[in-house]
Structures are given as structure tokens and as C-alpha cells.
Scaffold this motif. Structure first.
Motif, mmCIF file in Angstrom:
data_model
loop_
_atom_site.group_PDB
_atom_site.id
_atom_site.type_symbol
_atom_site.label_atom_id
_atom_site.label_comp_id
_atom_site.label_asym_id
_atom_site.label_seq_id
_atom_site.Cartn_x
_atom_site.Cartn_y
_atom_site.Cartn_z
ATOM 1 N N TYR A 3 -0.915 -1.212 -13.634
ATOM 2 C CA TYR A 3 -1.597 -0.421 -12.426
ATOM 3 C C TYR A 3 -1.171 0.937 -12.139
ATOM 4 N N LYS A 46 0.924 -1.197 -0.193
ATOM 5 C CA LYS A 46 0.058 -0.004 0.084
ATOM 6 C C LYS A 46 0.892 1.064 0.011
ATOM 7 N N GLN A 59 -5.941 0.058 -6.269
ATOM 8 C CA GLN A 59 -5.028 -0.107 -5.330
ATOM 9 C C GLN A 59 -4.937 -1.329 -4.786
ATOM 10 N N CYS A 103 -1.997 -3.859 -4.994
ATOM 11 C CA CYS A 103 -1.350 -4.867 -3.714
ATOM 12 C C CYS A 103 -1.341 -6.313 -3.804
ATOM 13 N N ALA A 145 1.962 1.837 -3.425
ATOM 14 C CA ALA A 145 0.823 2.264 -4.444
ATOM 15 C C ALA A 145 0.812 3.764 -4.125
ATOM 16 N N HIS A 146 0.880 4.154 -2.899
ATOM 17 C CA HIS A 146 0.760 5.712 -2.658
ATOM 18 C C HIS A 146 2.102 6.394 -3.315
ATOM 19 N N ILE A 194 -1.295 5.660 -7.090
ATOM 20 C CA ILE A 194 -2.284 4.591 -7.245
ATOM 21 C C ILE A 194 -3.307 4.698 -6.166
ATOM 22 N N GLN A 195 -4.344 5.438 -6.406
ATOM 23 C CA GLN A 195 -5.488 5.643 -5.374
ATOM 24 C C GLN A 195 -6.556 4.640 -5.077
ATOM 25 N N ALA A 196 -6.997 4.329 -3.839
ATOM 26 C CA ALA A 196 -8.044 3.277 -3.759
ATOM 27 C C ALA A 196 -9.341 3.804 -4.562
#
Length: 382
Positions: free
Chosen positions: A254, A63, A130, A134, A66-67, A71-73
Motif C-alpha cells: 500500500y 490513518k 487508505q 488501516c 497512512a498520511h 496514502i490517500q483515501a
């Protein structure tokens, strides 16, 4: 009664070559140990550990990555609460024309409004980019780690270079710590993967992947109980090799590194072809079918083992056909298009096509597995 069932399940005539008994395997040479079926039971609690480790990894490692990659949820649009439609949705996410007409009369809603409600409700259950990032990062890390571990031990093993060594003195081949660790890790991972498949991203090849995971688990367990660890470690390494590039391609997708994604997917396609359509059938399966016949001779469990290996090979052929179509598009069109094995993600095909035409950057959806498979989300593997 219990003793009779146990004797039938563990029949020496089925499991072992001619003139070999379980008692023979109970007396290994001094300082050595043979595989025992009870060792495999350690994989079940270990599967729970693997699943929990995955959750920690996704939270503490994937996570934050991803931030960093922005890459946002994302927060999906919520469907208007409606008890009648929700009840129908739980049994059928995409109602047919007859059901739409009945719901329209019951609720006094226009059919298009009902269709729109179901579309929003399906999209509501879609996993975010996101979350998929993950999951893929976890699989990439496992495949890379277990492949390095496995190939490091195989590289210094004589059966890596001469597969006939897998069958000399079989089944009286001692178990090494490296073989046991490799088997325990792979089996625990696939148990965790199979059960998490029911809560992860669903896709069109759900049943095919379920068959793949069950066949893999049975093959790993079967080969361990039958002391076919040498050829078993070869099979596992061959399968893990291409999955590394698949997960890397999905991570690039992604993160919206399109060229990197396309390049990695082509590399994955090539590695999949050589490992699963060349090395696996003409090196590994050939050894089990031909070399073991010549050195050990066939017995009942031998036929079952080869049947399962050929099941996997059949899946490989089907997957490669789908993968090749995507790779060809990536090469000649400069971008990977929609995959036939793409996520269902609670949407109908019509909606997927619609969203694709509106936002081409979100169209890339290849998996596999095994897998092989879906760049926009997957259970797996392997």
C-alpha cells in the motif's frame, strides 16, 4: 426437558476421557483452577471491545501513518442516479446478457452505457487504499502482539519442547493466567474478525475464510472446554507467526515499497510453509493424533477435535498452492502479480484485468488469511 437437553450437550461420554466426570473437574487442587466453559462467555463482550479498539486504532494510529506515507483515501467516481439500475444492482452487481438487453429496451440506453454504469457503481463501493492500509495495520499489530505474548509464555513451558507433556495427567491440568488471557484475546479477535468480514473487503475466498474463522472459533472454544489448553496455545502461535509477515507485506504494498513488499511476501511464503505445512502437521497434529492416543486414549470428542484440525490443514494446503504461485512470480519476474485469491471489490474479473493492464502498479493483490492472502486487501486472517 431443558435438563435433558443440557445433559445431552454436556455428555461426559462425549466430552471426557474414560473414567473422568465433570464432577472430577469441579474439584481442582488448592490454589489451582481448571478451565470452565462459562469463562469463554467473556470473549463475546470482549469481541465488541476489540472491534471498538480496532476503530480507534485505525482512526488515531493507522490513518496518521497512512498520511505520513502519502496514502490517500481518494474519492471514487459516483454513478449517475438511476432507480431502475440501482434496484437491479442490489440483487446482481454484474447483470448477464439477457438482463442487459431488457434494461436497454426499458431505459432506451445502449448496452455499453449500461455496462459502464454498473462498472462505475461497482467501483464506487471499492474500499480506498487508505482504508485497506488501516485494516492491515490493525491486523499486523494484533498478530505481532499476540504472538509475542504467546511465545513468551510457551518458551518456558515444558510442552513447547516436548509435546507429550500436553497429555500427561490430562485433563487434570491447572489453568494459568497466561493461558486464559491468550485464549480470551484470540477468541475475541476471531469473533470480531468473523462478523467484520461481512462489512470489510470481500474477496473470492469469502466462503473459505468464513469456514476458517468458524472452525477456528469452534476449535478454540472446544479446546478450552476440554482443557486442551497446552496444545491449543501451540496451535494459535503456529498460525499467528506467518500472518505477521503477510500483513507487513501488504502494508509495504500500500505504501508502494515494491521491493520490500516482494521480499516480505517471499518471507511470508517460506514462514507459511514451515509453520503450517511442517510444524503444524508433523508436530502439533501428530501430537494430538498419535501421542494423545498413546497417553490418554481416544474418546468421542477426540475424533471431532482431530477432524477440525485436519480441516484447517486442508485449507493450509489450498492456500499454500495459491501463495506459492504468487511467490514464484515475485522471485522470477521481480514483482508480485495478480493473485487468484484477490479482492472481488465489487468488480468483475474483466475489469480487474483491464485496470491492471492500464496501471500495473496497482496489480498486486495477494491475501490469507489466512490469513494468508490478499496483499491488496483482506478481512483475516489468521
Amino acid at each position: 426437558m431443558t435438563s435433558s437437553i443440557s445433559d445431552w450437550i454436556w455428555s461426559e461420554r462425549f466430552w471426557l476421557p474414560e473414567n473422568v466426570t465433570w464432577a472430577d473437574l469441579e474439584r481442582p487442587p488448592t490454589g489451582a483452577e481448571y478451565p470452565r466453559i462459562r469463562h469463554i462467555l467473556y470473549a463475546l463482550p470482549l469481541a465488541v471491545v476489540v472491534f471498538l479498539l480496532r476503530l480507534l486504532f485505525e482512526r488515531l494510529v493507522a490513518k496518521p501513518c497512512a498520511h505520513i506515507l502519502q496514502i490517500q483515501a481518494g474519492v471514487p467516481r459516483q454513478a449517475q442516479p438511476n432507480a431502475v439500475l440501482e434496484k437491479v444492482f442490489q440483487s446482481k452487481t454484474c447483470p448477464d446478457t439477457r438482463q442487459l438487453e431488457g434494461l436497454s429496451k426499458q431505459l432506451d440506453w445502449d448496452e455499453r452505457k449500461i455496462q459502464r454504469w454498473f462498472r462505475v457503481r461497482r467501483n464506487q463501493d471499492r474500499p480506498s487504499m487508505q482504508k485497506k492500509f488501516c485494516e492491515s495495520m490493525w491486523r499486523f499489530t494484533f498478530y505481532l502482539g499476540i504472538f509475542i505474548y504467546g511465545i513468551r509464555h510457551l518458551w518456558v513451558s515444558p510442552w513447547m519442547w516436548d509435546t507429550r507433556q500436553c497429555w500427561y495427567n490430562y485433563p487434570f491440568q491447572p489453568l494459568s493466567p497466561g493461558q486464559f488471557n491468550h485464549y480470551a484475546a484470540e477468541l475475541a479477535f476471531y469473533w470480531a474478525l468473523m462478523f467484520s468480514q461481512f462489512i470489510d473487503i470481500k474477496r473470492k475466498d469469502f466462503i473459505m475464510m468464513l469456514v476458517h474463522h468458524l472452525a477456528t472459533i469452534f476449535l478454540i472454544t472446544f479446546s478450552y472446554a476440554n482443557n486442551m489448553l497446552r496444545v491449543g496455545t501451540l496451535v494459535m502461535c503456529v498460525h499467528d507467526a506467518s500472518d505477521i509477515f503477510l500483513e507487513a507485506a501488504k502494508l509495504a504494498n500500500y505504501a508502494k515499497y515494491q521491493r520490500l513488499c516482494d521480499g516480505l511476501f517471499v518471507v511470508f511464503s517460506i514462514s507459511f510453509f514451515f509453520t503450517r505445512l511442517v510444524i503444524y502437521p508433523f508436530w502439533v497434529v501428530y501430537s494430538v493424533l498419535v501421542e494423545s492416543w498413546e497417553i490418554v486414549g481416544p474418546y468421542q470428542a477426540w475424533w471431532l477435535l482431530n477432524g477440525l484440525l485436519l480441516v484447517l490443514q486442508t485449507l493450509h494446503v489450498i492456500w499454500f498452492y495459491l501463495i506459492a504461485r504468487i511467490a514464484i512470480k515475485a522471485i522470477f519476474k521481480g514483482k508480485v502479480a495478480k493473485d487468484d485469491r484477490s479482492d472481488i471489490e465489487s468488480s468483475s474479473d474483466e475489469e480487474i484485468y483491464s485496470s491492471s493492464s492500464k496501471n500495473p502498479s496497482q496489480t498486486l493483490k495477494p491475501k490469507d488469511r489466512s490469513h494468508t492472502g490478499n496483499l491488496n486487501g483482506e478481512t483475516h486472517d489468521h
